[in-house]
Design a protein around this motif. Structure first.
Motif, mmCIF file in Angstrom:
data_model
loop_
_atom_site.group_PDB
_atom_site.id
_atom_site.type_symbol
_atom_site.label_atom_id
_atom_site.label_comp_id
_atom_site.label_asym_id
_atom_site.label_seq_id
_atom_site.Cartn_x
_atom_site.Cartn_y
_atom_site.Cartn_z
ATOM 1 N N VAL A 23 -6.064 -94.969 57.539
ATOM 2 C CA VAL A 23 -4.622 -95.238 57.478
ATOM 3 C C VAL A 23 -4.296 -95.994 56.195
ATOM 4 O O VAL A 23 -4.946 -96.975 55.860
ATOM 5 C CB VAL A 23 -4.157 -96.057 58.707
ATOM 6 C CG1 VAL A 23 -2.727 -96.529 58.544
ATOM 7 C CG2 VAL A 23 -4.307 -95.233 59.966
ATOM 8 N N GLY A 24 -3.301 -95.515 55.488
ATOM 9 C CA GLY A 24 -2.867 -96.205 54.276
ATOM 10 C C GLY A 24 -3.728 -95.904 53.064
ATOM 11 O O GLY A 24 -3.389 -96.275 51.959
ATOM 12 N N GLU A 25 -4.855 -95.254 53.269
ATOM 13 C CA GLU A 25 -5.707 -94.894 52.144
ATOM 14 C C GLU A 25 -5.214 -93.561 51.584
ATOM 15 O O GLU A 25 -4.769 -92.692 52.327
ATOM 16 C CB GLU A 25 -7.166 -94.757 52.584
ATOM 17 C CG GLU A 25 -7.788 -96.039 53.080
ATOM 18 C CD GLU A 25 -8.000 -97.057 51.978
ATOM 19 O OE1 GLU A 25 -8.222 -96.662 50.822
ATOM 20 O OE2 GLU A 25 -7.931 -98.252 52.278
ATOM 21 N N ASP A 26 -5.328 -93.404 50.295
ATOM 22 C CA ASP A 26 -4.923 -92.156 49.654
ATOM 23 C C ASP A 26 -6.109 -91.197 49.690
ATOM 24 O O ASP A 26 -6.765 -90.965 48.683
ATOM 25 C CB ASP A 26 -4.475 -92.434 48.219
ATOM 26 C CG ASP A 26 -3.883 -91.194 47.573
ATOM 27 O OD1 ASP A 26 -3.453 -90.281 48.302
ATOM 28 O OD2 ASP A 26 -3.848 -91.143 46.332
ATOM 29 N N VAL A 27 -6.403 -90.698 50.897
ATOM 30 C CA VAL A 27 -7.538 -89.800 51.063
ATOM 31 C C VAL A 27 -7.053 -88.456 51.601
ATOM 32 O O VAL A 27 -6.086 -88.399 52.349
ATOM 33 C CB VAL A 27 -8.607 -90.388 52.014
ATOM 34 C CG1 VAL A 27 -9.268 -91.606 51.403
ATOM 35 C CG2 VAL A 27 -8.015 -90.744 53.358
ATOM 36 N N PRO A 28 -7.719 -87.377 51.230
ATOM 37 C CA PRO A 28 -7.334 -86.058 51.729
ATOM 38 C C PRO A 28 -7.507 -85.975 53.249
ATOM 39 O O PRO A 28 -8.279 -86.726 53.835
ATOM 40 C CB PRO A 28 -8.308 -85.105 51.030
ATOM 41 C CG PRO A 28 -8.960 -85.882 49.957
ATOM 42 C CD PRO A 28 -8.835 -87.336 50.300
#
Length: 99
Positions: A23-28
């Motif tokens: 959550v909140g991470e810029d991950v695919p």
């Protein structure tokens, strides 16, 4: 002939903890938690977020969560389950148990 290892299992707590890390991470959307050997520390495992599995990784999926298990640690995780206990926000404590 290669030996097939039983797949690492994930507890519901581990699924929730990994989901919280994403959550909140810029991950695919197809990213996951990767378990690999820690460089220069024999017998120590490292957990990190990864966008995609690396070549040879086993992919364990439960619900919408993916865990990538490095090929060279798969035998260690044979018949284990990944569990988590809530810690500080975004910092759960993961542990391996016998499945």
């Amino acid at each position: 002939m290669t030996k097939e290892f039983a797949v690492l299992t994930l507890t519901d707590n581990a699924v929730e903890a990994i989901r919280d890390l994403m959550v909140g991470e810029d991950v695919p959307a197809d990213a996951g938690l990767r378990i690999s050997p820690k460089p220069d520390e024999a017998g120590t495992l490292e957990l990190s977020l990864a966008s995609t599995p690396q070549a040879g990784d086993q992919v364990v999926q439960k619900e919408d969560v993916r865990v990538f298990v490095a090929e060279d640690v798969a035998p260690i995780l044979d018949d284990k389950s990944l569990d988590a206990q809530p810690g500080s926000p975004g910092q759960p404590a993961f542990r391996l148990n016998r499945a």
